[in-house]
Design a protein around this motif. Sequence first.
Motif, mmCIF file in Angstrom:
data_model
loop_
_atom_site.group_PDB
_atom_site.id
_atom_site.type_symbol
_atom_site.label_atom_id
_atom_site.label_comp_id
_atom_site.label_asym_id
_atom_site.label_seq_id
_atom_site.Cartn_x
_atom_site.Cartn_y
_atom_site.Cartn_z
ATOM 1 N N GLY A 1 -47.283 -76.569 -43.749
ATOM 2 C CA GLY A 1 -46.406 -75.464 -44.114
ATOM 3 C C GLY A 1 -45.062 -75.452 -43.417
ATOM 4 N N SER B 1 -38.231 -67.330 -44.696
ATOM 5 C CA SER B 1 -39.646 -67.186 -44.345
ATOM 6 C C SER B 1 -40.385 -68.498 -44.542
ATOM 7 N N ARG C 1 -44.736 -69.942 -44.169
ATOM 8 C CA ARG C 1 -46.132 -69.625 -43.854
ATOM 9 C C ARG C 1 -46.823 -70.897 -43.402
ATOM 10 N N SER D 1 -50.165 -72.936 -42.071
ATOM 11 C CA SER D 1 -51.617 -72.907 -42.214
ATOM 12 C C SER D 1 -52.248 -73.861 -41.216
ATOM 13 N N PHE E 1 -43.431 -62.069 -37.084
ATOM 14 C CA PHE E 1 -44.515 -63.001 -37.386
ATOM 15 C C PHE E 1 -45.833 -62.230 -37.488
ATOM 16 N N THR E 2 -46.706 -62.737 -38.356
ATOM 17 C CA THR E 2 -48.030 -62.161 -38.501
ATOM 18 C C THR E 2 -49.069 -63.274 -38.525
ATOM 19 N N SER F 1 -53.041 -64.397 -39.088
ATOM 20 C CA SER F 1 -54.250 -63.958 -39.768
ATOM 21 C C SER F 1 -55.247 -65.104 -39.753
ATOM 22 N N TYR G 1 -53.494 -68.607 -40.156
ATOM 23 C CA TYR G 1 -52.199 -68.641 -40.809
ATOM 24 C C TYR G 1 -51.164 -67.946 -39.932
ATOM 25 N N GLN H 1 -47.584 -66.175 -40.780
ATOM 26 C CA GLN H 1 -46.501 -65.785 -41.680
ATOM 27 C C GLN H 1 -45.279 -65.485 -40.825
ATOM 28 N N ASN I 1 -41.381 -64.390 -40.843
ATOM 29 C CA ASN I 1 -40.287 -63.779 -41.594
ATOM 30 C C ASN I 1 -39.074 -63.618 -40.694
#
Length: 122
Positions: A8, A17, A19, A21, A66-67, A69, A78, A80, A82
Amino acid sequence: QVQLVESGGGLVHTGGSLRLSCAASERTFSIKAMAWFRQAPGKEREFVAGIGWSGTSYADSVKGRFTISRDNAQNSAYLQMNSLKPEDTAVYYCASRKVIGVIRREDAYDYWGQGTQVTVSS
Protein backbone atom coordinates in the motif's frame (compact mmCIF):
# COMPACT_ATOMS: atom_id res chain seq x y z
CA GLN A 1 7.80 -18.28 12.24
CA VAL A 2 5.23 -15.65 11.31
CA GLN A 3 5.97 -13.60 8.23
CA LEU A 4 4.45 -10.16 7.81
CA VAL A 5 3.99 -8.59 4.40
CA GLU A 6 3.23 -4.90 4.00
CA SER A 7 1.63 -3.27 0.98
CA GLY A 8 0.00 0.00 0.00
CA GLY A 9 2.93 2.39 0.05
CA GLY A 10 3.53 4.89 -2.70
CA LEU A 11 3.93 8.53 -3.68
CA VAL A 12 1.30 11.11 -2.77
CA HIS A 13 1.06 14.87 -2.58
CA THR A 14 0.77 16.79 0.66
CA GLY A 15 -2.74 16.39 2.04
CA GLY A 16 -3.30 13.08 0.31
CA SER A 17 -4.14 9.69 1.77
CA LEU A 18 -2.76 6.18 1.70
CA ARG A 19 -3.84 2.92 3.31
CA LEU A 20 -1.16 0.48 4.34
CA SER A 21 -1.92 -3.20 4.84
CA CYS A 22 -0.02 -5.84 6.78
CA ALA A 23 -0.87 -9.50 6.32
CA ALA A 24 0.44 -12.40 8.37
CA SER A 25 1.61 -15.42 6.42
CA GLU A 26 -0.64 -17.75 8.38
CA ARG A 27 -3.45 -17.63 10.83
CA THR A 28 -2.07 -17.76 14.31
CA PHE A 29 -3.49 -17.02 17.69
CA SER A 30 -0.07 -16.04 19.00
CA ILE A 31 -0.32 -12.48 17.71
CA LYS A 32 -1.58 -10.35 20.59
CA ALA A 33 -0.70 -6.89 19.32
CA MET A 34 0.36 -5.30 16.08
CA ALA A 35 2.01 -2.00 15.38
CA TRP A 36 3.39 0.25 12.69
CA PHE A 37 6.82 1.84 12.92
CA ARG A 38 8.57 4.09 10.42
CA GLN A 39 12.10 5.10 9.58
CA ALA A 40 12.95 8.25 7.70
CA PRO A 41 16.33 8.72 5.99
CA GLY A 42 19.03 9.44 8.54
CA LYS A 43 16.70 8.89 11.49
CA GLU A 44 16.00 6.10 13.90
CA ARG A 45 12.96 3.92 13.54
CA GLU A 46 10.01 5.28 15.51
CA PHE A 47 6.66 4.05 16.75
CA VAL A 48 3.66 5.26 14.75
CA ALA A 49 0.61 3.35 15.96
CA GLY A 50 -0.31 0.11 17.68
CA ILE A 51 -3.40 -1.99 18.32
CA GLY A 52 -4.05 -4.67 20.89
CA TRP A 53 -6.88 -6.17 22.89
CA SER A 54 -7.03 -3.11 25.16
CA GLY A 55 -7.21 -0.56 22.38
CA THR A 56 -5.00 1.63 20.24
CA SER A 57 -2.08 3.94 20.74
CA TYR A 58 -0.65 6.65 18.49
CA ALA A 59 2.43 8.80 18.30
CA ASP A 60 1.59 12.44 18.91
CA SER A 61 2.81 13.35 15.43
CA VAL A 62 0.11 11.27 13.74
CA LYS A 63 -2.75 11.47 16.22
CA GLY A 64 -5.94 12.63 14.51
CA ARG A 65 -4.56 11.88 11.03
CA PHE A 66 -3.76 8.16 11.11
CA THR A 67 -6.02 5.30 12.11
CA ILE A 68 -4.88 1.78 12.87
CA SER A 69 -7.26 -1.16 12.60
CA ARG A 70 -7.08 -4.92 12.63
CA ASP A 71 -8.92 -7.83 11.11
CA ASN A 72 -8.51 -10.59 13.68
CA ALA A 73 -9.98 -13.27 11.43
CA GLN A 74 -7.30 -12.58 8.85
CA ASN A 75 -4.53 -11.58 11.24
CA SER A 76 -4.12 -8.41 9.26
CA ALA A 77 -3.53 -4.82 10.30
CA TYR A 78 -4.13 -1.60 8.45
CA LEU A 79 -2.96 1.97 8.73
CA GLN A 80 -5.19 4.61 7.17
CA MET A 81 -3.11 7.74 6.69
CA ASN A 82 -4.88 11.02 5.93
CA SER A 83 -3.66 14.59 5.63
CA LEU A 84 -0.19 13.36 4.82
CA LYS A 85 2.76 15.70 5.24
CA PRO A 86 6.28 15.61 3.76
CA GLU A 87 7.60 14.72 7.21
CA ASP A 88 5.60 11.47 7.03
CA THR A 89 7.97 10.29 4.30
CA ALA A 90 9.60 7.08 5.52
CA VAL A 91 9.74 3.35 5.18
CA TYR A 92 6.83 1.96 7.18
CA TYR A 93 7.18 -1.37 8.96
CA CYS A 94 4.57 -3.66 10.40
CA ALA A 95 5.40 -5.55 13.59
CA SER A 96 3.65 -8.07 15.82
CA ARG A 97 4.19 -9.40 19.31
CA LYS A 98 3.06 -12.48 21.22
CA VAL A 99 2.45 -10.69 24.49
CA ILE A 100 -0.64 -8.65 25.30
CA GLY A 101 -0.22 -4.88 25.20
CA VAL A 102 0.88 -2.19 22.80
CA ILE A 103 4.45 -1.16 23.49
CA ARG A 104 6.27 1.66 21.75
CA ARG A 105 9.72 0.00 21.87
CA GLU A 106 11.04 -1.91 18.89
CA ASP A 107 12.53 -4.66 21.03
CA ALA A 108 9.05 -5.60 22.32
CA TYR A 109 8.06 -7.00 18.94
CA ASP A 110 8.78 -10.51 17.71
CA TYR A 111 8.12 -10.33 13.98
CA TRP A 112 8.69 -7.63 11.38
CA GLY A 113 7.75 -7.03 7.78
CA GLN A 114 10.16 -5.91 5.09
CA GLY A 115 8.80 -2.38 4.95
CA THR A 116 6.95 -0.30 2.39
CA GLN A 117 8.02 3.14 1.18
CA VAL A 118 5.76 6.13 1.67
CA THR A 119 6.79 9.36 0.00
CA VAL A 120 4.87 12.60 0.43
CA SER A 121 5.78 15.37 -1.97
CA SER A 122 5.34 19.03 -1.08
